[in-house]
Write a protein that holds these residues in place. Structure first.
Motif, PDB file in Angstrom:
ATOM      1  N   PRO A  15       0.819  -1.227   0.000  1.00 50.43           N
ATOM      2  CA  PRO A  15       0.000   0.000   0.000  1.00 50.43           C
ATOM      3  C   PRO A  15       0.845   1.267   0.000  1.00 50.43           C
ATOM      4  O   PRO A  15       0.674   2.142  -0.861  1.00 50.43           O
ATOM      5  CB  PRO A  15      -0.833  -0.127   1.284  1.00 50.43           C
ATOM      6  CG  PRO A  15      -0.802  -1.562   1.641  1.00 50.43           C
ATOM      7  CD  PRO A  15       0.508  -2.086   1.161  1.00 50.43           C
ATOM      8  N   VAL A  16       1.767   1.375   0.957  1.00 50.37           N
ATOM      9  CA  VAL A  16       2.595   2.574   1.036  1.00 50.37           C
ATOM     10  C   VAL A  16       3.567   2.641  -0.138  1.00 50.37           C
ATOM     11  O   VAL A  16       3.745   3.691  -0.768  1.00 50.37           O
ATOM     12  CB  VAL A  16       3.351   2.617   2.381  1.00 50.37           C
ATOM     13  CG1 VAL A  16       4.268   3.829   2.438  1.00 50.37           C
ATOM     14  CG2 VAL A  16       2.365   2.645   3.547  1.00 50.37           C
TER      15      VAL A  16
ATOM     16  N   LYS B 240      -8.784   4.010  -3.168  1.00 46.75           N
ATOM     17  CA  LYS B 240      -8.958   2.556  -3.181  1.00 46.75           C
ATOM     18  C   LYS B 240      -8.271   1.898  -1.995  1.00 46.75           C
ATOM     19  O   LYS B 240      -8.826   0.966  -1.394  1.00 46.75           O
ATOM     20  CB  LYS B 240      -8.410   1.979  -4.500  1.00 46.75           C
ATOM     21  CG  LYS B 240      -9.281   2.288  -5.701  1.00 46.75           C
ATOM     22  CD  LYS B 240      -8.907   1.453  -6.903  1.00 46.75           C
ATOM     23  CE  LYS B 240      -7.549   1.807  -7.432  1.00 46.75           C
ATOM     24  NZ  LYS B 240      -7.250   1.081  -8.693  1.00 46.75           N
ATOM     25  N   LEU B 241      -7.090   2.371  -1.650  1.00 49.50           N
ATOM     26  CA  LEU B 241      -6.373   1.776  -0.519  1.00 49.50           C
ATOM     27  C   LEU B 241      -7.093   2.034   0.799  1.00 49.50           C
ATOM     28  O   LEU B 241      -7.146   1.170   1.671  1.00 49.50           O
ATOM     29  CB  LEU B 241      -4.943   2.321  -0.465  1.00 49.50           C
ATOM     30  CG  LEU B 241      -4.008   1.874  -1.585  1.00 49.50           C
ATOM     31  CD1 LEU B 241      -2.657   2.561  -1.467  1.00 49.50           C
ATOM     32  CD2 LEU B 241      -3.833   0.364  -1.580  1.00 49.50           C
ATOM     33  N   VAL B 242      -7.649   3.237   0.948  1.00 47.40           N
ATOM     34  CA  VAL B 242      -8.387   3.550   2.174  1.00 47.40           C
ATOM     35  C   VAL B 242      -9.633   2.677   2.277  1.00 47.40           C
ATOM     36  O   VAL B 242      -9.925   2.091   3.325  1.00 47.40           O
ATOM     37  CB  VAL B 242      -8.759   5.039   2.216  1.00 47.40           C
ATOM     38  CG1 VAL B 242      -9.748   5.318   3.349  1.00 47.40           C
ATOM     39  CG2 VAL B 242      -7.517   5.896   2.397  1.00 47.40           C
TER      40      VAL B 242
ATOM     41  N   PHE C 295      -7.083   0.237   4.565  1.00 45.91           N
ATOM     42  CA  PHE C 295      -6.768   0.966   5.785  1.00 45.91           C
ATOM     43  C   PHE C 295      -7.929   1.013   6.775  1.00 45.91           C
ATOM     44  O   PHE C 295      -7.702   1.128   7.982  1.00 45.91           O
ATOM     45  CB  PHE C 295      -6.306   2.390   5.457  1.00 45.91           C
ATOM     46  CG  PHE C 295      -4.882   2.462   4.973  1.00 45.91           C
ATOM     47  CD1 PHE C 295      -3.824   2.320   5.854  1.00 45.91           C
ATOM     48  CD2 PHE C 295      -4.593   2.661   3.641  1.00 45.91           C
ATOM     49  CE1 PHE C 295      -2.512   2.369   5.415  1.00 45.91           C
ATOM     50  CE2 PHE C 295      -3.288   2.718   3.189  1.00 45.91           C
ATOM     51  CZ  PHE C 295      -2.230   2.569   4.075  1.00 45.91           C
ATOM     52  N   VAL C 296      -9.172   0.900   6.287  1.00 44.17           N
ATOM     53  CA  VAL C 296     -10.306   0.914   7.222  1.00 44.17           C
ATOM     54  C   VAL C 296     -10.303  -0.311   8.125  1.00 44.17           C
ATOM     55  O   VAL C 296     -10.931  -0.297   9.197  1.00 44.17           O
ATOM     56  CB  VAL C 296     -11.648   1.004   6.464  1.00 44.17           C
ATOM     57  CG1 VAL C 296     -11.812   2.350   5.785  1.00 44.17           C
ATOM     58  CG2 VAL C 296     -11.786  -0.129   5.465  1.00 44.17           C
TER      59      VAL C 296
ATOM     60  N   VAL D 259     -16.739   6.006   7.833  1.00 47.76           N
ATOM     61  CA  VAL D 259     -15.548   6.558   7.179  1.00 47.76           C
ATOM     62  C   VAL D 259     -15.651   6.387   5.666  1.00 47.76           C
ATOM     63  O   VAL D 259     -15.361   7.318   4.895  1.00 47.76           O
ATOM     64  CB  VAL D 259     -14.279   5.871   7.722  1.00 47.76           C
ATOM     65  CG1 VAL D 259     -13.049   6.271   6.898  1.00 47.76           C
ATOM     66  CG2 VAL D 259     -14.067   6.231   9.182  1.00 47.76           C
ATOM     67  N   ALA D 260     -16.056   5.205   5.217  1.00 44.57           N
ATOM     68  CA  ALA D 260     -16.181   4.956   3.777  1.00 44.57           C
ATOM     69  C   ALA D 260     -17.224   5.869   3.137  1.00 44.57           C
ATOM     70  O   ALA D 260     -17.019   6.370   2.023  1.00 44.57           O
ATOM     71  CB  ALA D 260     -16.547   3.491   3.542  1.00 44.57           C
ATOM     72  N   THR D 261     -18.317   6.097   3.831  1.00 43.01           N
ATOM     73  CA  THR D 261     -19.360   6.982   3.301  1.00 43.01           C
ATOM     74  C   THR D 261     -18.839   8.407   3.158  1.00 43.01           C
ATOM     75  O   THR D 261     -19.095   9.074   2.148  1.00 43.01           O
ATOM     76  CB  THR D 261     -20.591   6.957   4.228  1.00 43.01           C
ATOM     77  OG1 THR D 261     -21.055   5.610   4.358  1.00 43.01           O
ATOM     78  CG2 THR D 261     -21.703   7.822   3.657  1.00 43.01           C
TER      79      THR D 261
END
Length: 376
Positions: A171-172, A223-225, A229-230, A244-246
């Motif tokens: 991811p990073v 996309k990564l979040v 990451f969630v 958070v996604a919303t």
């Protein structure tokens, strides 16, 4: 569209969203079919712990990309041996690396969401109640993807330690790579003077306006979040993941509508439409989670008193109808936008029907357009 699919298929695994099987069965099967877990080709999952499966699934694409880059360098060095006079060795090796960089970027684009989700699922646990009725609540948690590992145990800590290293790698690392490549392309793209690097990294910026050439890094971050990451939010606060996604989907949809980063109007419309549909999916997941929470935690309570729906099927069907209406609305808007753009007096290439890319070779400053009409 591929990014939309990558995010929408993790609703159940990442956000613990529960929908009737008739709505999610086919997407779960499709997600399992294209998921990247090379360890299953060698040994059954039951024969490997999750830490070994994670190592294989995370490192195998790295090996594939490294072989691809090595092939490009080898092919260039083969030509270098036959060349006369021979150019500098390091310059030829760099060109060989750039030759297959487009293919490498495509592989990273395809692999990073699914591999990142697998990495972050190292922290995904399922809690089970072990206390008898009418006694203080006691629960024990096990990994969702390896039920033999108790969360918080030494075995689980060794898995999360491995996952931390792979977070840096995938991811990073992918985000840093994309951002660095786009930053290196800034001056050539703004000056419209293509270089070997801008041509090799065209996959990252060719669909976007020059002003927003960096948008692919923003898209990758989203996309990564949403897919990875969630999962750092604890399982007992799974509803917070949906919140958070919303919020992320809402901000991204507004940004897309305001910025319109794509060169083609159709791509802008499609991007906004898929973002809004994804937002509706997360809103629907919020409502179904609340619906089931009322049913399961408050005996005798009727979810219809809060949400206005007496059954989960009715709630889901209403969301599907709303998603369909949004898609039809944007389809009509895209048709009218395309017709309006088509009527504008612009020069377009016969081959692509798009505006020509006016680039300048090194040392040149001007373009010349010579037009004439044959008199009769």
């Amino acid at each position: 569209l591929f990014g939309f699919y990558q995010i929408s298929t993790v609703l159940s695994s990442t956000y613990s969203a529960r929908l009737p099987d008739k709505y999610t069965g086919w997407t779960d099967k499709l997600a399992s079919a294209i998921s990247i877990d090379w360890s299953g080709f060698f040994l059954p999952e039951q024969c490997l712990g999750y830490d070994l499966r994670l190592v294989v699934s995370a490192l195998s694409p790295v090996v594939l990309i490294a072989l691809l880059m090595g092939t490009g360098i080898a092919l260039r060095l083969r030509r270098w041996r036959a060349a006369s006079p021979r150019p500098k060795l390091w310059a030829e090796a760099a060109l060989g690396l750039l030759d297959l960089t487009p293919a490498g970027l495509v592989l990273i684009f395809c692999f990073v969401p699914s591999i990142s989700a697998s990495i972050f699922r190292s922290w995904s646990c399922q809690a089970y109640t072990i206390s008898p009725p009418n006694e203080p609540l006691q629960q024990v948690s096990y990994m969702r993807l390896d039920a033999s590992v108790e969360c918080g145990s030494d075995d689980h800590e060794s898995i999360t330690d491995v996952a931390v290293g792979f977070i840096v790698l995938w991811p990073v690392g992918s985000l840093v790579l994309f951002t660095s490549l786009l930053a290196a392309c800034y001056k050539p793209l703004q000056a419209k003077t293509p270089t070997a690097l801008t041509r090799a990294t065209a996959f990252l910026h060719r669909e976007y306006e020059t002003t927003y050439f960096w948008w692919e890094a923003v898209e990758l971050t989203r996309k990564l979040v949403l897919t990875g990451f969630v999962l750092l939010i604890p399982e007992e606060r799974a509803f917070l993941r949906l919140v958070v996604a919303t919020l992320v989907c809402s901000c991204y949809a507004v940004a897309l509508a305001a910025v319109r980063p794509y060169k083609r109007v159709g791509d802008d419309v499609l991007a906004v439409a898929t973002s809004l549909v994804l937002l509706l999916f997360f809103l629907g997941a919020n409502w179904t989670t609340i619906f089931l929470g009322i049913e399961e935690r408050y005996q005798g309570a009727d979810p219809a008193d809060v949400l206005g729906f007496s059954s989960l099927t009715g709630l889901v069907n209403s969301m599907i109808a709303l998603v369909g209406a949004v898609l039809i609305f944007f389809l009509i808007g895209a048709i009218f936008a395309a017709r309006r753009v088509a009527k504008l007096p612009t020069f377009r290439l016969v081959s692509t029907k798009q505006l020509p890319e006016l680039t300048l070779a090194h040392g040149l400053k001007w373009h010349l357009f010579n037009s004439h009409i044959w008199s009769t």
